[in-house]
Design a protein around this motif. Structure first.
Motif, PDB file in Angstrom:
ATOM      1  N   LEU A 157       0.966  -1.127  -0.049  1.00 28.26           N
ATOM      2  CA  LEU A 157      -0.075   0.112   0.001  1.00 28.26           C
ATOM      3  C   LEU A 157       1.057   1.205  -0.024  1.00 28.26           C
ATOM      4  O   LEU A 157       0.671   2.187  -0.686  1.00 28.26           O
ATOM      5  CB  LEU A 157      -0.987   0.083   1.308  1.00 28.26           C
ATOM      6  CG  LEU A 157      -2.079  -0.970   1.301  1.00 28.26           C
ATOM      7  CD1 LEU A 157      -2.745  -1.033   2.468  1.00 28.26           C
ATOM      8  CD2 LEU A 157      -3.022  -0.967   0.163  1.00 28.26           C
ATOM      9  N   ARG A 175       3.799   0.689  -3.779  1.00 23.88           N
ATOM     10  CA  ARG A 175       3.674   0.097  -5.122  1.00 23.88           C
ATOM     11  C   ARG A 175       3.404   1.314  -5.834  1.00 23.88           C
ATOM     12  O   ARG A 175       2.479   1.810  -5.862  1.00 23.88           O
ATOM     13  CB  ARG A 175       2.486  -0.755  -4.762  1.00 23.88           C
ATOM     14  CG  ARG A 175       1.938  -1.491  -6.187  1.00 23.88           C
ATOM     15  CD  ARG A 175       3.051  -2.572  -6.442  1.00 23.88           C
ATOM     16  NE  ARG A 175       2.750  -3.443  -7.431  1.00 23.88           N
ATOM     17  CZ  ARG A 175       3.669  -4.084  -8.071  1.00 23.88           C
ATOM     18  NH1 ARG A 175       4.860  -4.430  -7.957  1.00 23.88           N
ATOM     19  NH2 ARG A 175       3.142  -4.914  -9.324  1.00 23.88           N
ATOM     20  N   GLU A 176       4.343   1.410  -6.985  1.00 21.12           N
ATOM     21  CA  GLU A 176       4.031   2.597  -7.973  1.00 21.12           C
ATOM     22  C   GLU A 176       2.801   2.280  -8.776  1.00 21.12           C
ATOM     23  O   GLU A 176       2.101   3.528  -9.088  1.00 21.12           O
ATOM     24  CB  GLU A 176       5.558   2.703  -8.651  1.00 21.12           C
ATOM     25  CG  GLU A 176       6.601   3.071  -7.888  1.00 21.12           C
ATOM     26  CD  GLU A 176       7.894   3.483  -8.563  1.00 21.12           C
ATOM     27  OE1 GLU A 176       7.694   3.106 -10.000  1.00 21.12           O
ATOM     28  OE2 GLU A 176       8.925   3.656  -8.237  1.00 21.12           O
ATOM     29  N   LEU A 210       0.161   1.223  -8.265  1.00 21.11           N
ATOM     30  CA  LEU A 210      -1.207   1.008  -7.418  1.00 21.11           C
ATOM     31  C   LEU A 210      -1.991   2.369  -7.751  1.00 21.11           C
ATOM     32  O   LEU A 210      -1.629   3.430  -7.225  1.00 21.11           O
ATOM     33  CB  LEU A 210      -1.297   0.904  -5.922  1.00 21.11           C
ATOM     34  CG  LEU A 210      -2.386   1.012  -5.050  1.00 21.11           C
ATOM     35  CD1 LEU A 210      -3.346  -0.253  -5.509  1.00 21.11           C
ATOM     36  CD2 LEU A 210      -1.909   0.542  -3.733  1.00 21.11           C
ATOM     37  N   CYS A 268      -7.645   2.139  -4.656  1.00 16.86           N
ATOM     38  CA  CYS A 268      -8.043   1.313  -3.396  1.00 16.86           C
ATOM     39  C   CYS A 268      -9.424   1.181  -3.348  1.00 16.86           C
ATOM     40  O   CYS A 268     -10.102   2.093  -3.179  1.00 16.86           O
ATOM     41  CB  CYS A 268      -7.483   1.662  -2.262  1.00 16.86           C
ATOM     42  SG  CYS A 268      -5.590   1.437  -2.222  1.00 16.86           S
ATOM     43  N   LEU A 285      -5.486   5.414   4.299  1.00 16.74           N
ATOM     44  CA  LEU A 285      -5.398   5.551   2.814  1.00 16.74           C
ATOM     45  C   LEU A 285      -5.344   7.185   2.594  1.00 16.74           C
ATOM     46  O   LEU A 285      -4.742   7.598   1.880  1.00 16.74           O
ATOM     47  CB  LEU A 285      -6.275   5.017   2.035  1.00 16.74           C
ATOM     48  CG  LEU A 285      -6.467   3.590   2.263  1.00 16.74           C
ATOM     49  CD1 LEU A 285      -7.664   2.820   1.297  1.00 16.74           C
ATOM     50  CD2 LEU A 285      -5.181   3.009   1.435  1.00 16.74           C
ATOM     51  N   SER A 298      -2.083   8.622   3.696  1.00 16.63           N
ATOM     52  CA  SER A 298      -0.979   8.183   2.654  1.00 16.63           C
ATOM     53  C   SER A 298      -1.103   8.637   1.493  1.00 16.63           C
ATOM     54  O   SER A 298      -0.701   8.379   0.316  1.00 16.63           O
ATOM     55  CB  SER A 298      -0.777   6.714   2.591  1.00 16.63           C
ATOM     56  OG  SER A 298      -1.893   6.254   2.060  1.00 16.63           O
ATOM     57  N   GLN A 299      -2.214   9.343   1.013  1.00 14.75           N
ATOM     58  CA  GLN A 299      -2.806  10.007  -0.012  1.00 14.75           C
ATOM     59  C   GLN A 299      -2.972   9.150  -1.148  1.00 14.75           C
ATOM     60  O   GLN A 299      -2.510   9.457  -2.394  1.00 14.75           O
ATOM     61  CB  GLN A 299      -1.656  11.029  -0.458  1.00 14.75           C
ATOM     62  CG  GLN A 299      -1.531  12.402   0.786  1.00 14.75           C
ATOM     63  CD  GLN A 299      -0.468  13.345   0.279  1.00 14.75           C
ATOM     64  OE1 GLN A 299       0.210  13.121  -0.583  1.00 14.75           O
ATOM     65  NE2 GLN A 299      -1.139  14.862   0.273  1.00 14.75           N
ATOM     66  N   ARG A 300      -3.368   8.107  -0.867  1.00 20.50           N
ATOM     67  CA  ARG A 300      -3.661   6.723  -1.995  1.00 20.50           C
ATOM     68  C   ARG A 300      -5.132   7.195  -2.409  1.00 20.50           C
ATOM     69  O   ARG A 300      -5.885   7.429  -1.740  1.00 20.50           O
ATOM     70  CB  ARG A 300      -3.563   5.519  -1.382  1.00 20.50           C
ATOM     71  CG  ARG A 300      -2.081   4.917  -1.023  1.00 20.50           C
ATOM     72  CD  ARG A 300      -1.578   4.751  -2.572  1.00 20.50           C
ATOM     73  NE  ARG A 300      -0.322   4.008  -2.438  1.00 20.50           N
ATOM     74  CZ  ARG A 300       0.585   3.919  -3.300  1.00 20.50           C
ATOM     75  NH1 ARG A 300       0.050   4.111  -4.822  1.00 20.50           N
ATOM     76  NH2 ARG A 300       1.533   2.974  -3.410  1.00 20.50           N
ATOM     77  N   TYR A 307      -8.880   6.265  -3.213  1.00 19.57           N
ATOM     78  CA  TYR A 307      -9.713   5.163  -2.891  1.00 19.57           C
ATOM     79  C   TYR A 307     -11.058   5.566  -3.064  1.00 19.57           C
ATOM     80  O   TYR A 307     -11.598   6.614  -3.522  1.00 19.57           O
ATOM     81  CB  TYR A 307      -9.498   4.839  -1.353  1.00 19.57           C
ATOM     82  CG  TYR A 307      -9.950   6.201  -0.472  1.00 19.57           C
ATOM     83  CD1 TYR A 307     -11.415   6.110  -0.092  1.00 19.57           C
ATOM     84  CD2 TYR A 307      -9.209   7.116  -0.068  1.00 19.57           C
ATOM     85  CE1 TYR A 307     -11.920   7.137   0.668  1.00 19.57           C
ATOM     86  CE2 TYR A 307      -9.734   8.289   0.332  1.00 19.57           C
ATOM     87  CZ  TYR A 307     -11.093   8.212   1.122  1.00 19.57           C
ATOM     88  OH  TYR A 307     -11.833   9.300   1.693  1.00 19.57           O
TER      89      TYR A 307
END
Length: 204
Positions: free
Chosen positions: A112, A115-116, A118, A121, A142, A145-147, A149
Motif C-alpha cells: 500500500l 507500490r508505484e 497502485l 484502492c 489511505l 498516505s494520499q492513496r 480510494y
C-alpha cells in the motif's frame, strides 16, 4: 468493454509482487476489506469469472492474489493488460485476526505504501452491519498516505429503501467520506457504475 481475466500469482512477500515487465506497468486496482465482506465475490462479478476463490471460511485468503485483465479473448486477446486486480487478505475476523495482523506489516503495508502502479484502492464495507473501527482505520490510513480510494458498500441486495439509505448515511458519517457506492455481487446492482470508475482509472 469485456475484459478477460488471467490469474498472475499469489504474493506472500514483497519479492513476489509482479514486475513491470510482467504487467507492462499498467494501473493496479486493490480490493481491501474485512474478512467475509465479499471481496472475492465482487471481483468474480466484475470479471464474469470464478478466478477469485470464494471460501466458505472467512479469512482464508492469506496472500495478495493478482489478476491481469485483457481486452479481447482467445487469440484476439491483447498481450498488454488493461488493468491489474489485486485481491488483498481480509482483516478483522476474530479467529485469525491476530495472525492476519502479524502478516500485514510484512507485505501488505509495503504494498500500500510503496507500490508505484497502485492507482486505486477499493475499500469494501458491509452495508448490513454498523460501521466497523478497523474499516475506519484503513480509510484513515489511505487518506494520510494520499492513496486514491473508493468506498464500496457490499451486500446491498439484503436491505433496501430507507434502511439502505440510513446504513449508507451512517457509514459515510462514521468513516468521514463523501461517497459510498452500494453494490451487490448477487444482483449486479452498482456493478456497471463501479466498472465505469475502474475504466476511468485505466484510461488515465
Amino acid at each position: 468493454m469485456r475484459l478477460s481475466p488471467v490469474f498472475l500469482l499469489s504474493a506472500t512477500d514483497v519479492s513476489h509482487f509482479p514486475t513491470k515487465a510482467k504487467t507492462f506497468d499498467v494501473p493496479e486496482i486493490a480490493f481491501l476489506g474485512r474478512s467475509n465482506v465479499g471481496k472475492s465475490s465482487l471481483i468474480n462479478s466484475l470479471i464474469g469469472s470464478k478466478e477469485a476463490h470464494v471460501s466458505s471460511t472467512p479469512g482464508r485468503t492469506r496472500a495478495i492474489n493478482f489478476f491481469a485483465l485483457h481486452e479481447g479473448a482467445g487469440e484476439k486477446k491483447k498481450i498488454r493488460p488493461t488493468l491489474i486486480f489485486a485481491d488483498l487478505p481480509g482483516y478483522g475476523y476474530a479467529k485469525i485476526s491476530r495472525s492476519i495482523s502479524s502478516e500485514w506489516p510484512t507485505f501488505i503495508e509495503p504494498y500500500l505504501a510503496n507500490r508505484e502502479t497502485l492507482a486505486l484502492c477499493i475499500c469494501l464495507v458491509d452495508t448490513n452491519i454498523p460501521p466497523q473501527p478497523n474499516d475506519t482505520q484503513l480509510i484513515t490510513y489511505l487518506k494520510q498516505s494520499q492513496r486514491p480510494y473508493l468506498v464500496v458498500g457490499t451486500k446491498s441486495d439484503r436491505i433496501s429503501g430507507n434502511v439502505l439509505s440510513k446504513s449508507i448515511a451512517a457509514l459515510k458519517r462514521e468513516h468521514e467520506v463523501d461517497e459510498i457506492l452500494p453494490i451487490s455481487a448477487k444482483t449486479d446492482a452498482g456493478i456497471k457504475t463501479l466498472w465505469s470508475r475502474l475504466m476511468a482509472v485505466a484510461e488515465d
